[in-house]
Motif scaffolding. Structure first.
Motif, short mmCIF file in Angstrom:
data_model
loop_
_atom_site.label_atom_id
_atom_site.label_comp_id
_atom_site.label_asym_id
_atom_site.label_seq_id
_atom_site.Cartn_x
_atom_site.Cartn_y
_atom_site.Cartn_z
N GLU A 74 -7.49 14.91 -12.07
CA GLU A 74 -8.63 14.08 -12.45
C GLU A 74 -8.34 12.60 -12.20
N ARG A 75 -7.11 12.19 -12.50
CA ARG A 75 -6.74 10.78 -12.29
C ARG A 75 -6.74 10.43 -10.80
N LEU A 76 -6.23 11.34 -9.97
CA LEU A 76 -6.15 11.08 -8.54
C LEU A 76 -7.53 11.06 -7.88
N SER A 77 -8.50 11.74 -8.46
CA SER A 77 -9.85 11.78 -7.88
C SER A 77 -10.81 10.81 -8.54
N SER A 78 -10.32 9.98 -9.46
CA SER A 78 -11.19 9.05 -10.17
C SER A 78 -11.46 7.80 -9.34
N PRO A 79 -12.61 7.13 -9.57
CA PRO A 79 -12.92 5.87 -8.87
C PRO A 79 -11.88 4.79 -9.14
N GLU A 80 -11.33 4.79 -10.36
CA GLU A 80 -10.32 3.79 -10.71
C GLU A 80 -9.07 3.94 -9.85
N TRP A 81 -8.68 5.20 -9.61
CA TRP A 81 -7.51 5.44 -8.77
C TRP A 81 -7.77 5.02 -7.32
N ALA A 82 -8.98 5.33 -6.83
CA ALA A 82 -9.34 4.95 -5.47
C ALA A 82 -9.32 3.44 -5.31
N GLN A 83 -9.82 2.73 -6.32
CA GLN A 83 -9.83 1.27 -6.29
C GLN A 83 -8.41 0.71 -6.31
N SER A 84 -7.55 1.30 -7.14
CA SER A 84 -6.17 0.82 -7.21
C SER A 84 -5.43 1.07 -5.90
N GLU A 85 -5.75 2.18 -5.21
CA GLU A 85 -5.13 2.47 -3.93
C GLU A 85 -5.57 1.46 -2.87
N LYS A 86 -6.86 1.08 -2.90
CA LYS A 86 -7.35 0.06 -1.97
C LYS A 86 -6.65 -1.27 -2.21
N LEU A 87 -6.50 -1.62 -3.49
CA LEU A 87 -5.83 -2.87 -3.84
C LEU A 87 -4.37 -2.85 -3.39
N ARG A 88 -3.71 -1.70 -3.60
CA ARG A 88 -2.31 -1.58 -3.18
C ARG A 88 -2.19 -1.73 -1.66
N ALA A 89 -3.10 -1.08 -0.92
CA ALA A 89 -3.06 -1.15 0.54
C ALA A 89 -3.30 -2.59 1.02
N ARG A 90 -4.22 -3.31 0.36
CA ARG A 90 -4.49 -4.68 0.75
C ARG A 90 -3.29 -5.58 0.45
N ASN A 91 -2.66 -5.36 -0.68
CA ASN A 91 -1.48 -6.15 -1.03
C ASN A 91 -0.34 -5.92 -0.04
N GLU A 92 -0.17 -4.64 0.37
CA GLU A 92 0.87 -4.33 1.35
C GLU A 92 0.57 -4.99 2.69
N GLU A 93 -0.70 -5.00 3.06
CA GLU A 93 -1.10 -5.63 4.32
C GLU A 93 -0.83 -7.13 4.29
N GLU A 94 -1.16 -7.76 3.16
CA GLU A 94 -0.93 -9.20 3.02
C GLU A 94 0.57 -9.50 3.05
N LEU A 95 1.37 -8.64 2.42
CA LEU A 95 2.81 -8.84 2.39
C LEU A 95 3.38 -8.72 3.80
N ASN A 96 2.92 -7.74 4.55
CA ASN A 96 3.40 -7.56 5.92
C ASN A 96 3.02 -8.77 6.80
N MET A 97 1.82 -9.31 6.58
CA MET A 97 1.39 -10.48 7.33
C MET A 97 2.28 -11.68 7.02
N LEU A 98 2.62 -11.85 5.75
CA LEU A 98 3.49 -12.96 5.36
C LEU A 98 4.87 -12.81 5.99
N LYS A 99 5.38 -11.58 6.03
CA LYS A 99 6.69 -11.35 6.65
C LYS A 99 6.65 -11.68 8.13
N LEU A 100 5.56 -11.29 8.81
CA LEU A 100 5.43 -11.59 10.23
C LEU A 100 5.36 -13.09 10.47
N GLU A 101 4.58 -13.78 9.65
CA GLU A 101 4.45 -15.24 9.78
C GLU A 101 5.79 -15.93 9.56
#
Length: 220
Positions: free
Chosen positions: A166-193
């Motif tokens: 239930e937790r993995l299929s909840s909207p809250e979990w989906a939102q947290s996964e999107k946030l985590r993916a965005r944070n990882e993307e920003e971190l990778n961009m900073l490392k490249l810069e």
């Protein structure tokens, strides 16, 4: 008083009545008090194993598949029935961590399995504490208890799995996964810069100001 005594059995029935009367905290408290008054070290030792079969064997010692001398001894079957029942109540009221509850369930099941093995070989009386040897349960009774405890463990494990699904299929979990993916993307961009800036500094040599070089070193 031993777990096999009439007083202990009466206190356990009292705890069950309290639970049935929606006085859950009193029921849990009475059940825990009953176990702690008989063998206070057992629950702590079983929880410390975290439900691991090898660790449980070690807790009981080489006689029960462990290594060396164990720190705890087997108790009357009713002790582990009480332990399993209190764990079920704690799960229903969410008054204990899921990790502890699961370890308690597994510890109770493992312990009764050892009692059943002793009963099957006609050695149950010798496996019990001296205070319980006057009321040794039958092999059939231990087998029924083992089935009951395994069923409670299965119920709780299934409930944990359902909660996770239930937790993995909840909207809250989906939102947290999107946030985590965005944070990882920003971190990778900073490392490249940062890598690009260091490479540029290496090529530019003295063209970079002392202030910029110190700042880049501190950031790296």
């Amino acid at each position: 008083h031993p777990m096999s005594s009439p007083l202990a059995r009466w206190r356990l029935e009292e705890a069950k009545l309290l639970w049935a009367s929606n006085r859950s905290q009193m029921a849990i408290g009475l059940g825990k008090h009953l176990m702690e008054s008989i063998a206070p070290e057992i629950i702590e030792a079983l929880v410390a194993t975290d439900g691991g079969q090898e660790a449980l064997g070690d807790a009981y010692g080489s006689k029960y598949g462990g290594r060396g001398g164990g720190s705890i001894t087997l108790q009357d079957p009713r002790f582990f029935d009480t332990m399993s029942l209190v764990s079920t109540w704690q799960a229903a009221t969410r008054t204990e961590s899921s990790r502890t509850i699961l370890a308690q369930h597994i510890g109770a099941v493992f312990s009764v399995q050892q009692l059943y093995k002793a009963a099957h070989h006609g050695k149950l009386a010798a496996a019990l504490p001296a205070s319980s040897r006057g009321a040794v349960p039958s092999t059939a009774a231990v087998m029924r208890l083992q089935s009951r405890l395994q069923f409670r463990l299965a119920q709780y494990s299934d409930a944990l799995y359902t909660q996770s699904e239930e937790r993995l299929s909840s909207p809250e979990w989906a939102q947290s996964e999107k946030l985590r993916a965005r944070n990882e993307e920003e971190l990778n961009m900073l490392k490249l810069e940062r890598s690009a800036a260091k490479a540029k500094a290496a090529r530019g040599g003295s063209a970079m100001s002392r202030e910029d070089a110190v700042k880049l070193h501190e950031e790296g």
